[in-house]
Design a protein around this motif. Structure first.
Motif, PDB file in Angstrom:
ATOM      1  N   ARG A  36       4.739 -24.394  14.319  1.00 25.19           N
ATOM      2  CA  ARG A  36       4.179 -24.951  15.555  1.00 25.19           C
ATOM      3  C   ARG A  36       3.272 -23.951  16.266  1.00 25.19           C
ATOM      4  N   GLU A  37       3.543 -22.665  16.094  1.00 24.24           N
ATOM      5  CA  GLU A  37       2.794 -21.640  16.808  1.00 24.24           C
ATOM      6  C   GLU A  37       1.826 -20.859  15.926  1.00 24.24           C
ATOM      7  N   ALA A  38       1.905 -21.034  14.613  1.00 25.90           N
ATOM      8  CA  ALA A  38       1.100 -20.224  13.693  1.00 25.90           C
ATOM      9  C   ALA A  38      -0.369 -20.626  13.734  1.00 25.90           C
ATOM     10  N   SER A  39      -1.237 -19.623  13.646  1.00 22.95           N
ATOM     11  CA  SER A  39      -2.675 -19.879  13.542  1.00 22.95           C
ATOM     12  C   SER A  39      -3.029 -20.153  12.083  1.00 22.95           C
ATOM     13  N   VAL A  40      -4.230 -20.664  11.869  1.00 20.34           N
ATOM     14  CA  VAL A  40      -4.690 -20.902  10.503  1.00 20.34           C
ATOM     15  C   VAL A  40      -4.686 -19.599   9.714  1.00 20.34           C
ATOM     16  N   GLU A  41      -5.156 -18.523  10.341  1.00 13.27           N
ATOM     17  CA  GLU A  41      -5.246 -17.232   9.655  1.00 13.27           C
ATOM     18  C   GLU A  41      -3.866 -16.703   9.273  1.00 13.27           C
ATOM     19  N   GLU A  42      -2.896 -16.825  10.167  1.00 14.74           N
ATOM     20  CA  GLU A  42      -1.537 -16.354   9.882  1.00 14.74           C
ATOM     21  C   GLU A  42      -0.894 -17.172   8.763  1.00 14.74           C
ATOM     22  N   LEU A  43      -1.042 -18.488   8.842  1.00 16.48           N
ATOM     23  CA  LEU A  43      -0.446 -19.363   7.843  1.00 16.48           C
ATOM     24  C   LEU A  43      -1.104 -19.149   6.479  1.00 16.48           C
ATOM     25  N   ALA A  44      -2.423 -18.969   6.468  1.00 17.55           N
ATOM     26  CA  ALA A  44      -3.126 -18.720   5.203  1.00 17.55           C
ATOM     27  C   ALA A  44      -2.643 -17.421   4.570  1.00 17.55           C
ATOM     28  N   TRP A  45      -2.403 -16.403   5.394  1.00 15.88           N
ATOM     29  CA  TRP A  45      -1.909 -15.123   4.855  1.00 15.88           C
ATOM     30  C   TRP A  45      -0.550 -15.311   4.194  1.00 15.88           C
ATOM     31  N   VAL A  46       0.345 -16.041   4.854  1.00 16.83           N
ATOM     32  CA  VAL A  46       1.693 -16.255   4.313  1.00 16.83           C
ATOM     33  C   VAL A  46       1.623 -17.034   3.005  1.00 16.83           C
ATOM     34  N   ILE A  47       0.843 -18.110   2.976  1.00 18.61           N
ATOM     35  CA  ILE A  47       0.765 -18.936   1.769  1.00 18.61           C
ATOM     36  C   ILE A  47       0.157 -18.143   0.616  1.00 18.61           C
TER      37      ILE A  47
END
Length: 252
Positions: free
Chosen positions: A16-27
């Motif tokens: 809910r709070e993750a940015s596109v950049e943060e989520l892309a890094w994790v994936i």
């Protein structure tokens, strides 16, 4: 996706709070490690879906978004959302961080010559074990003539005061043909392996002068160790003339 009994936010709460950049890094880091652009598209798709529809509530919703983003099938036959779900689970539970803490904690307790078997079930875990081993290997006599600075760059263990060193005791142990029955007769994934690490006695240098030289030497940052060269000229294949001669190929 949050392990039972562990504190901290669930995957849904973090999303809910993750940015596109943060989520892309994790994936990318924990799942789609060989396709960074796909990881970025999945992250953008999930964040946009939540912007228009509210927080993701089920794995089915997340899987549907990932399936639509990944228009091409996976060459390994995986479910489209498997690597994304794997990445989120690994991240919110700190799985690799826990593995690192375990290895760092147990190896100093082992006697020299003792061995530790580490089972990996995913490619990212196998890569982590290999990286840990590389970071904790002692220097090889082959590089005895290297400068102290270069030696510390090749063997990061020399940059630390850790009391133990590690070596790979044998090649990874893969599942046998008989064990493939557990996978419906298919070959078990290559990421499923047992890695055998052995604690060794750390060499402290041939003499006192060598030890002092290593202590005083400065190793370059990792970003300085690699340089992309200019590609050499390619003179084969016929060049533009070959394209012009090929039927159905439009010249550029």
């Amino acid at each position: 996706l949050r392990a039972t009994g562990c504190g901290g936010p669930s995957a849904a709460e973090w999303l809910r709070e993750a940015s596109v950049e943060e989520l892309a890094w994790v994936i990318h880091a924990y799942g789609e490690d060989d396709d960074p652009l796909c990881a970025l598209r999945i992250a953008a798709g999930l964040v946009d879906w939540q912007r228009w529809n509210g927080p993701l509530q089920t794995i089915s919703q997340l899987s549907d978004v990932v399936r639509k983003v990944k228009t091409a099938g996976d060459e390994r036959g995986l479910h489209p959302a498997k690597l994304t779900l794997q990445a989120l689970r690994s991240f919110v539970n700190g799985e690799l961080e826990q593995m690192s803490a375990f290895l760092e904690g147990v190896l100093p307790l082992m006697r020299p010559g003792a061995r530790l078997a580490v089972v990996s079930t995913r490619r990212v875990e196998a890569s982590f074990v290999k990286s840990f081993m590389r970071m904790h290997e002692d220097s090889h006599p082959l590089f005895a003539g290297c400068s102290p600075s270069r030696l510390k760059e090749l063997y990061p263990l020399l940059q630390t005061d850790k009391a133990f060193a590690v070596r790979q005791a044998c090649d990874p142990i893969w599942p046998t043909a008989e064990s493939n029955a557990a996978f419906g007769g298919r070959r078990a994934p290559r990421s499923l392996a047992t890695h055998v690490l052995e604690r060794t006695v750390r060499r402290q240098g041939e003499d006192a002068d060598r030890r002092r030289a290593l202590e005083a030497a400065r190793a370059r940052h990792e970003s300085e160790l690699y340089a992309r060269p200019a590609p050499p000229a390619f003179e084969g294949g016929g060049g533009p003339a070959l394209l012009q001669a090929a039927p159905g190929v439009a010249p550029t």
